[in-house]
Motif scaffolding. Sequence first.
Motif, PDB file in Angstrom:
ATOM      1  N   GLU A  96       0.851  -1.172   0.000  1.00  0.00           N
ATOM      2  CA  GLU A  96       0.000   0.000   0.000  1.00  0.00           C
ATOM      3  C   GLU A  96       0.895   1.232   0.000  1.00  0.00           C
ATOM      4  O   GLU A  96       1.917   1.260   0.684  1.00  0.00           O
ATOM      5  CB  GLU A  96      -0.908   0.007   1.227  1.00  0.00           C
ATOM      6  N   VAL A  97       0.513   2.225  -0.781  1.00  0.00           N
ATOM      7  CA  VAL A  97       1.228   3.493  -0.828  1.00  0.00           C
ATOM      8  C   VAL A  97       0.357   4.515  -0.113  1.00  0.00           C
ATOM      9  O   VAL A  97      -0.826   4.665  -0.437  1.00  0.00           O
ATOM     10  CB  VAL A  97       1.497   3.923  -2.286  1.00  0.00           C
ATOM     11  N   GLU A  98       0.950   5.192   0.855  1.00  0.00           N
ATOM     12  CA  GLU A  98       0.197   6.154   1.660  1.00  0.00           C
ATOM     13  C   GLU A  98       0.785   7.543   1.497  1.00  0.00           C
ATOM     14  O   GLU A  98       2.000   7.724   1.516  1.00  0.00           O
ATOM     15  CB  GLU A  98       0.243   5.739   3.131  1.00  0.00           C
ATOM     16  N   ASN A  99      -0.079   8.528   1.350  1.00  0.00           N
ATOM     17  CA  ASN A  99       0.342   9.919   1.234  1.00  0.00           C
ATOM     18  C   ASN A  99       0.360  10.541   2.621  1.00  0.00           C
ATOM     19  O   ASN A  99      -0.691  10.852   3.180  1.00  0.00           O
ATOM     20  CB  ASN A  99      -0.618  10.676   0.315  1.00  0.00           C
ATOM     21  N   GLY A 100       1.539  10.706   3.179  1.00  0.00           N
ATOM     22  CA  GLY A 100       1.688  11.285   4.509  1.00  0.00           C
ATOM     23  C   GLY A 100       1.247  12.738   4.591  1.00  0.00           C
ATOM     24  O   GLY A 100       0.933  13.240   5.662  1.00  0.00           O
ATOM     25  N   ASP A 101       1.211  13.436   3.450  1.00  0.00           N
ATOM     26  CA  ASP A 101       0.765  14.834   3.437  1.00  0.00           C
ATOM     27  C   ASP A 101      -0.749  14.943   3.577  1.00  0.00           C
ATOM     28  O   ASP A 101      -1.263  16.002   3.916  1.00  0.00           O
ATOM     29  CB  ASP A 101       1.200  15.532   2.142  1.00  0.00           C
ATOM     30  N   GLY A 102      -1.466  13.858   3.265  1.00  0.00           N
ATOM     31  CA  GLY A 102      -2.917  13.862   3.391  1.00  0.00           C
ATOM     32  C   GLY A 102      -3.632  14.756   2.406  1.00  0.00           C
ATOM     33  O   GLY A 102      -4.690  15.296   2.711  1.00  0.00           O
ATOM     34  N   ASP A 103      -3.082  14.921   1.197  1.00  0.00           N
ATOM     35  CA  ASP A 103      -3.706  15.835   0.239  1.00  0.00           C
ATOM     36  C   ASP A 103      -4.153  15.183  -1.074  1.00  0.00           C
ATOM     37  O   ASP A 103      -4.395  15.863  -2.053  1.00  0.00           O
ATOM     38  CB  ASP A 103      -2.776  17.007  -0.054  1.00  0.00           C
ATOM     39  N   TRP A 104      -4.295  13.855  -1.121  1.00  0.00           N
ATOM     40  CA  TRP A 104      -4.752  13.216  -2.354  1.00  0.00           C
ATOM     41  C   TRP A 104      -6.248  13.346  -2.564  1.00  0.00           C
ATOM     42  O   TRP A 104      -6.689  13.609  -3.657  1.00  0.00           O
ATOM     43  CB  TRP A 104      -4.376  11.739  -2.383  1.00  0.00           C
ATOM     44  N   GLU A 105      -7.057  13.078  -1.564  1.00  0.00           N
ATOM     45  CA  GLU A 105      -8.515  13.123  -1.668  1.00  0.00           C
ATOM     46  C   GLU A 105      -9.063  12.166  -2.719  1.00  0.00           C
ATOM     47  O   GLU A 105      -9.983  12.498  -3.472  1.00  0.00           O
ATOM     48  CB  GLU A 105      -8.991  14.560  -1.922  1.00  0.00           C
ATOM     49  N   PHE A 106      -8.516  10.944  -2.779  1.00  0.00           N
ATOM     50  CA  PHE A 106      -8.989   9.934  -3.724  1.00  0.00           C
ATOM     51  C   PHE A 106     -10.334   9.370  -3.287  1.00  0.00           C
ATOM     52  O   PHE A 106     -10.666   9.354  -2.103  1.00  0.00           O
ATOM     53  CB  PHE A 106      -7.987   8.788  -3.846  1.00  0.00           C
ATOM     54  N   VAL A 107     -11.090   8.866  -4.247  1.00  0.00           N
ATOM     55  CA  VAL A 107     -12.365   8.212  -3.977  1.00  0.00           C
ATOM     56  C   VAL A 107     -12.085   6.721  -3.788  1.00  0.00           C
ATOM     57  O   VAL A 107     -11.629   6.053  -4.723  1.00  0.00           O
ATOM     58  CB  VAL A 107     -13.359   8.422  -5.139  1.00  0.00           C
ATOM     59  N   PRO A 108     -12.316   6.181  -2.591  1.00  0.00           N
ATOM     60  CA  PRO A 108     -12.056   4.755  -2.350  1.00  0.00           C
ATOM     61  C   PRO A 108     -12.797   3.854  -3.346  1.00  0.00           C
ATOM     62  O   PRO A 108     -13.926   4.143  -3.738  1.00  0.00           O
ATOM     63  CB  PRO A 108     -12.564   4.533  -0.924  1.00  0.00           C
ATOM     64  N   GLY A 109     -12.113   2.779  -3.746  1.00  0.00           N
ATOM     65  CA  GLY A 109     -12.695   1.816  -4.671  1.00  0.00           C
ATOM     66  C   GLY A 109     -12.537   2.167  -6.130  1.00  0.00           C
ATOM     67  O   GLY A 109     -12.881   1.377  -7.005  1.00  0.00           O
ATOM     68  N   GLN A 110     -12.003   3.345  -6.438  1.00  0.00           N
ATOM     69  CA  GLN A 110     -11.834   3.780  -7.825  1.00  0.00           C
ATOM     70  C   GLN A 110     -10.371   3.632  -8.258  1.00  0.00           C
ATOM     71  O   GLN A 110      -9.458   3.674  -7.434  1.00  0.00           O
ATOM     72  CB  GLN A 110     -12.274   5.233  -7.978  1.00  0.00           C
ATOM     73  N   PRO A 111     -10.125   3.470  -9.577  1.00  0.00           N
ATOM     74  CA  PRO A 111      -8.754   3.309 -10.054  1.00  0.00           C
ATOM     75  C   PRO A 111      -7.909   4.562  -9.863  1.00  0.00           C
ATOM     76  O   PRO A 111      -8.425   5.681  -9.847  1.00  0.00           O
ATOM     77  CB  PRO A 111      -8.920   2.992 -11.548  1.00  0.00           C
ATOM     78  N   VAL A 112      -6.611   4.336  -9.732  1.00  0.00           N
ATOM     79  CA  VAL A 112      -5.621   5.410  -9.646  1.00  0.00           C
ATOM     80  C   VAL A 112      -4.703   5.239 -10.855  1.00  0.00           C
ATOM     81  O   VAL A 112      -4.284   4.124 -11.174  1.00  0.00           O
ATOM     82  CB  VAL A 112      -4.828   5.338  -8.328  1.00  0.00           C
ATOM     83  N   TYR A 113      -4.397   6.339 -11.538  1.00  0.00           N
ATOM     84  CA  TYR A 113      -3.618   6.327 -12.769  1.00  0.00           C
ATOM     85  C   TYR A 113      -2.250   6.971 -12.577  1.00  0.00           C
ATOM     86  O   TYR A 113      -2.066   7.808 -11.687  1.00  0.00           O
ATOM     87  CB  TYR A 113      -4.345   7.120 -13.864  1.00  0.00           C
ATOM     88  N   LEU A 114      -1.326   6.639 -13.468  1.00  0.00           N
ATOM     89  CA  LEU A 114      -0.087   7.384 -13.612  1.00  0.00           C
ATOM     90  C   LEU A 114      -0.472   8.733 -14.212  1.00  0.00           C
ATOM     91  O   LEU A 114      -1.171   8.798 -15.221  1.00  0.00           O
ATOM     92  CB  LEU A 114       0.877   6.644 -14.553  1.00  0.00           C
ATOM     93  N   ALA A 115      -0.033   9.819 -13.590  1.00  0.00           N
ATOM     94  CA  ALA A 115      -0.417  11.168 -14.024  1.00  0.00           C
ATOM     95  C   ALA A 115       0.531  11.712 -15.091  1.00  0.00           C
ATOM     96  O   ALA A 115       1.728  11.405 -15.078  1.00  0.00           O
ATOM     97  CB  ALA A 115      -0.415  12.122 -12.828  1.00  0.00           C
ATOM     98  N   PRO A 116       0.012  12.537 -16.019  1.00  0.00           N
ATOM     99  CA  PRO A 116       0.904  13.275 -16.907  1.00  0.00           C
ATOM    100  C   PRO A 116       1.803  14.163 -16.038  1.00  0.00           C
ATOM    101  O   PRO A 116       1.329  14.828 -15.124  1.00  0.00           O
ATOM    102  CB  PRO A 116      -0.055  14.116 -17.760  1.00  0.00           C
ATOM    103  N   GLY A 117       3.087  14.099 -16.260  1.00  0.00           N
ATOM    104  CA  GLY A 117       4.042  14.822 -15.423  1.00  0.00           C
ATOM    105  C   GLY A 117       4.536  13.984 -14.261  1.00  0.00           C
ATOM    106  O   GLY A 117       5.388  14.398 -13.505  1.00  0.00           O
ATOM    107  N   GLY A 118       3.976  12.777 -14.093  1.00  0.00           N
ATOM    108  CA  GLY A 118       4.388  11.870 -13.025  1.00  0.00           C
ATOM    109  C   GLY A 118       3.470  11.936 -11.827  1.00  0.00           C
ATOM    110  O   GLY A 118       2.670  12.861 -11.683  1.00  0.00           O
TER     111      GLY A 118
END
Length: 155
Positions: A96-118
């Motif tokens: 599991e990858v966790e964002n320690g900054d707490g600023d992702w705001e992802f929707v649980p259960g939905q896919p996560v993509y590689l972003a343009p720019g990384g």
Amino acid sequence: MVDIGIATAGAEQPINRHGAIAGEIIAEGDLVGLDADGKMVQADASADSTVMALGAALTPATSLSEYQEDEVKLVIEANRALVDRDRVSTIAYGVEVENGDGDWEFVPGQPVYLAPGGGYTQERPSGAGDLVQIVGTALTPDRISLSVRASDVTA
């Protein structure tokens, strides 16, 4: 005839790990892939500089110029790699990858993509020629289950 074998050196080297010489500064948890020279660099979905993700970096890689001479020994002993000198390991799934900054705001259960720019995003890349690669699934707003596969890549 083709001689096919399993790409591991034994049980101590699981197939979900890769390694290569660091080609640039990399932070732990960054999505990384291989450039044309076979060096580990930041993955990027942008059409201008596409690098498919192989996984997330297990160790950071820094530039030697960032340290004074007496600090270099500490850097190497701290499980860090130096750019253009040391191998960096990545892992493709099973963590599991966790964002320690707490600023992702992802929707649980939905896919996560590689972003343009990384980096990580839940917005499907949609620019002309952008790489579309699913790299995991959101578990919470700030945590994803990593699952990087080449079969999840489209242009």
